[in-house]
Design a protein around this motif. Structure first.
Motif, PDB file in Angstrom:
ATOM      1  N   VAL A   1       0.817  -1.080   0.063  1.00 24.92           N
ATOM      2  CA  VAL A   1       0.043  -0.193  -0.036  1.00 24.92           C
ATOM      3  C   VAL A   1       0.958   1.308  -0.027  1.00 24.92           C
ATOM      4  O   VAL A   1       1.747   1.433   1.009  1.00 24.92           O
ATOM      5  N   LEU A   2       0.900   1.987  -1.107  1.00 22.96           N
ATOM      6  CA  LEU A   2       1.691   3.240  -1.319  1.00 22.96           C
ATOM      7  C   LEU A   2       0.649   4.218  -0.944  1.00 22.96           C
ATOM      8  O   LEU A   2      -0.445   4.628  -1.767  1.00 22.96           O
ATOM      9  N   ASP A   3       0.996   5.242   0.257  1.00 22.49           N
ATOM     10  CA  ASP A   3       0.277   6.558   0.576  1.00 22.49           C
ATOM     11  C   ASP A   3       0.415   7.477  -0.748  1.00 22.49           C
ATOM     12  O   ASP A   3       1.298   7.177  -1.608  1.00 22.49           O
ATOM     13  N   LYS A   4       0.029   8.727  -0.437  1.00 24.74           N
ATOM     14  CA  LYS A   4       0.026   9.624  -1.605  1.00 24.74           C
ATOM     15  C   LYS A   4       1.428  10.134  -1.685  1.00 24.74           C
ATOM     16  O   LYS A   4       2.240  10.295  -0.746  1.00 24.74           O
ATOM     17  N   ASP A   5       1.740  10.443  -2.889  1.00 23.93           N
ATOM     18  CA  ASP A   5       3.340  11.035  -3.277  1.00 23.93           C
ATOM     19  C   ASP A   5       4.373  10.202  -2.764  1.00 23.93           C
ATOM     20  O   ASP A   5       5.370  10.858  -2.340  1.00 23.93           O
ATOM     21  N   VAL A   6       4.354   8.989  -2.874  1.00 23.01           N
ATOM     22  CA  VAL A   6       5.302   8.169  -2.751  1.00 23.01           C
ATOM     23  C   VAL A   6       6.231   7.875  -3.923  1.00 23.01           C
ATOM     24  O   VAL A   6       5.673   7.810  -4.957  1.00 23.01           O
ATOM     25  N   ALA A   7       7.509   8.080  -3.770  1.00 21.47           N
ATOM     26  CA  ALA A   7       8.361   7.655  -4.861  1.00 21.47           C
ATOM     27  C   ALA A   7       9.163   6.333  -4.718  1.00 21.47           C
ATOM     28  O   ALA A   7      10.014   6.395  -3.654  1.00 21.47           O
ATOM     29  N   ILE A   8       9.016   5.264  -5.452  1.00 22.69           N
ATOM     30  CA  ILE A   8       9.736   4.030  -5.635  1.00 22.69           C
ATOM     31  C   ILE A   8      10.976   4.129  -6.552  1.00 22.69           C
ATOM     32  O   ILE A   8      10.246   4.255  -7.853  1.00 22.69           O
ATOM     33  N   ARG A   9      11.955   4.309  -6.246  1.00 18.29           N
ATOM     34  CA  ARG A   9      13.056   4.259  -7.354  1.00 18.29           C
ATOM     35  C   ARG A   9      13.192   3.274  -7.973  1.00 18.29           C
ATOM     36  O   ARG A   9      12.746   1.964  -7.685  1.00 18.29           O
ATOM     37  N   ALA A  10      13.940   3.232  -9.053  1.00 19.07           N
ATOM     38  CA  ALA A  10      14.126   2.113 -10.113  1.00 19.07           C
ATOM     39  C   ALA A  10      14.408   1.043  -9.490  1.00 19.07           C
ATOM     40  O   ALA A  10      15.625   0.999  -8.832  1.00 19.07           O
ATOM     41  N   GLY A  11      14.176   0.023  -9.967  1.00 16.25           N
ATOM     42  CA  GLY A  11      14.752  -1.494  -9.441  1.00 16.25           C
ATOM     43  C   GLY A  11      14.638  -1.717  -8.029  1.00 16.25           C
ATOM     44  O   GLY A  11      15.197  -2.747  -7.784  1.00 16.25           O
ATOM     45  N   ARG A  12      13.524  -1.369  -7.511  1.00 19.48           N
ATOM     46  CA  ARG A  12      13.511  -1.766  -6.053  1.00 19.48           C
ATOM     47  C   ARG A  12      12.349  -2.901  -6.035  1.00 19.48           C
ATOM     48  O   ARG A  12      11.375  -2.988  -6.883  1.00 19.48           O
ATOM     49  N   THR A  13      12.335  -3.825  -5.094  1.00 19.93           N
ATOM     50  CA  THR A  13      11.585  -4.948  -4.929  1.00 19.93           C
ATOM     51  C   THR A  13      10.821  -4.928  -3.404  1.00 19.93           C
ATOM     52  O   THR A  13      11.563  -4.630  -2.377  1.00 19.93           O
ATOM     53  N   LEU A  14       9.442  -4.791  -3.626  1.00 22.39           N
ATOM     54  CA  LEU A  14       8.754  -4.570  -1.884  1.00 22.39           C
ATOM     55  C   LEU A  14       7.860  -5.573  -1.998  1.00 22.39           C
ATOM     56  O   LEU A  14       6.945  -5.695  -3.158  1.00 22.39           O
ATOM     57  N   ARG A  15       7.808  -6.403  -0.896  1.00 22.68           N
ATOM     58  CA  ARG A  15       6.418  -7.475  -0.805  1.00 22.68           C
ATOM     59  C   ARG A  15       6.338  -7.615   0.552  1.00 22.68           C
ATOM     60  O   ARG A  15       6.941  -7.514   1.610  1.00 22.68           O
ATOM     61  N   GLY A  16       4.865  -7.565   0.620  1.00 19.43           N
ATOM     62  CA  GLY A  16       4.107  -7.777   1.797  1.00 19.43           C
ATOM     63  C   GLY A  16       3.399  -9.181   1.622  1.00 19.43           C
ATOM     64  O   GLY A  16       4.004 -10.132   0.988  1.00 19.43           O
TER      65      GLY A  16
END
Length: 371
Positions: A342-357
């Motif tokens: 879940v990304l809240d408002k105005d979040v920046a995920i930079r290139a090449g990132r891996t996020l898992r819940g």
């Protein structure tokens, strides 16, 4: 739809502590939902659809976002010379003034006394549902009850003041339990939805406050069960109760089902929200989108599945997103992979990132964060 002799009261901050990740900078009622809505849109629209033309929104703190969203109430046809929408901010900065629902009601006693409506419908903002408040009000009037409590049957939400009702055959409440049942027990649980005569509400509020009793559920409903006629009203419409991050995530995953959306948005009872003019969503040449809800102004250049993407979000190339909630203005960089996030408002995920819940424990990224 006919005009009702009822006043609406919405408690916008009642469960801030239960979803602290998302209420640090906003009121609970201002939490985004479903790509373009806020949680307060649902109970507020329910009141308008029932013919209620006077609504008071009780606030405590962090209500700037809520005021920006609601504005003058024009989107709900509540921008009027007479009656309409009222923001009821706190008269004191101390938290002791808002220790419970009674203390919140005590702060608006002049508003209640100056109103002329016979009935009051009170609602919290943690329930997503298109509920027929007109039928609820009519059931209360016909029963002759002092207070009517809206309820659903199921696992009790993990809230400290969760109501568990035991009902008689005639629908009257004969026992009330309070507390956190950890979601293990099924019962008829309250939805934070009440109907009561205005004069009766004033009497109960002032009397409870004079004895320093500030919890409406414990000090009025439970304590005075023997002297009050309290009726339970089983809400027949679909509802999703938001009381934690996982329940918020689960409600969004259910929202992807067509039957749930049909239940939430019937033609005869629309859900109103703030109108924003955005360009249509833009899909890149290699974009792949499946079983997702995508709002206006979104740019998608990667793969999105089983997700909800809010306005003005950007999904970069060669990015894979699945089972996610991406809020307004967020940016997911190229070659990133997100699952159960879940990304809240105005979040920046930079290139090449891996996020898992995980489905029962989604990962949350706070507003304005850079990962």
């Amino acid at each position: 739809m006919r005009k009702q002799n009822a006043l609406g009261l919405l408690f916008s901050n009642m469960y801030d502590d239960s979803l602290r990740e998302m209420t640090a900078l906003r009121a609970f009622g201002s939490i985004p939902f479903g790509g373009r809505y806020r949680l307060i849109d649902f109970p507020l629209s329910n009141m308008v659809n029932a013919g209620i033309s006077k609504v008071g929104i009780i606030t405590k703190n962090n209500y700037q976002s809520l005021m920006d969203h609601i504005g003058s109430g024009k989107a709900w046809d509540l921008s009027r010379k007479n009656e309409g929408l009222y923001f009821l901010p706190p008269y004191s900065g101390g938290d002791q003034m808002y220790a419970g629902r009674i203390s919140s009601l005590m702060s608006i006693v002049p508003f209640l006394r100056n109103s002329r409506e016979e009935y009051v419908i009170m609602s919290d903002c943690h329930v997503v549902g298109n509920i027929d408040y007109e039928r609820l009000l009519q059931a209360h009037i016909e029963s002759g009850a002092d207070i009517t409590v809206g309820y659903r049957r199921g696992a009790v939400p993990r809230l400290p003041d969760a109501l568990c009702l035991q009902l008689a055959k005639d629908g009257m409440v004969k026992d009330i339990r309070l507390g956190d049942f950890s979601g293990e027990e099924e019962c008829c649980f309250g939805l934070g939805l009440y109907v009561v005569r205005r004069e009766r509400l004033l009497q109960l509020t002032v009397e409870a406050a004079s004895h320093s009793r500030m919890e409406f559920e414990r000090d009025v409903l439970q304590r005075r069960l023997g002297s009050l006629r309290i009726m339970g009203y089983g809400v027949p419409e679909y509802t999703a109760v938001i009381y934690s991050l996982d329940s918020y995530f689960r409600a969004h995953m259910e929202f992807l089902q067509s039957d749930v959306r049909n239940a939430l948005f019937p033609v005869h009872r629309p859900v109103y929200t703030k109108v924003r003019d955005c360009s249509p969503a833009l899909y890149g040449l290699r974009a792949e989108v499946g079983n997702s809800l995508v709002a206006d102004g979104v740019t998608i250049e990667g793969t999105v599945r089983n997700s909800i993407v809010f306005r003005d979000a950007h999904i970069g190339r060669n990015t894979h997103i699945e089972n996610c909630v991406i809020m307004q203005g967020s940016l997911v960089g190229e070659k990133s992979e997100l699952n159960c996030v879940v990304l809240d408002k105005d979040v920046a995920i930079r290139a090449g990132r891996t996020l898992r819940g995980y489905e029962s424990y989604p990962m949350f990224i706070a507003k304005g964060s850079v990962v």
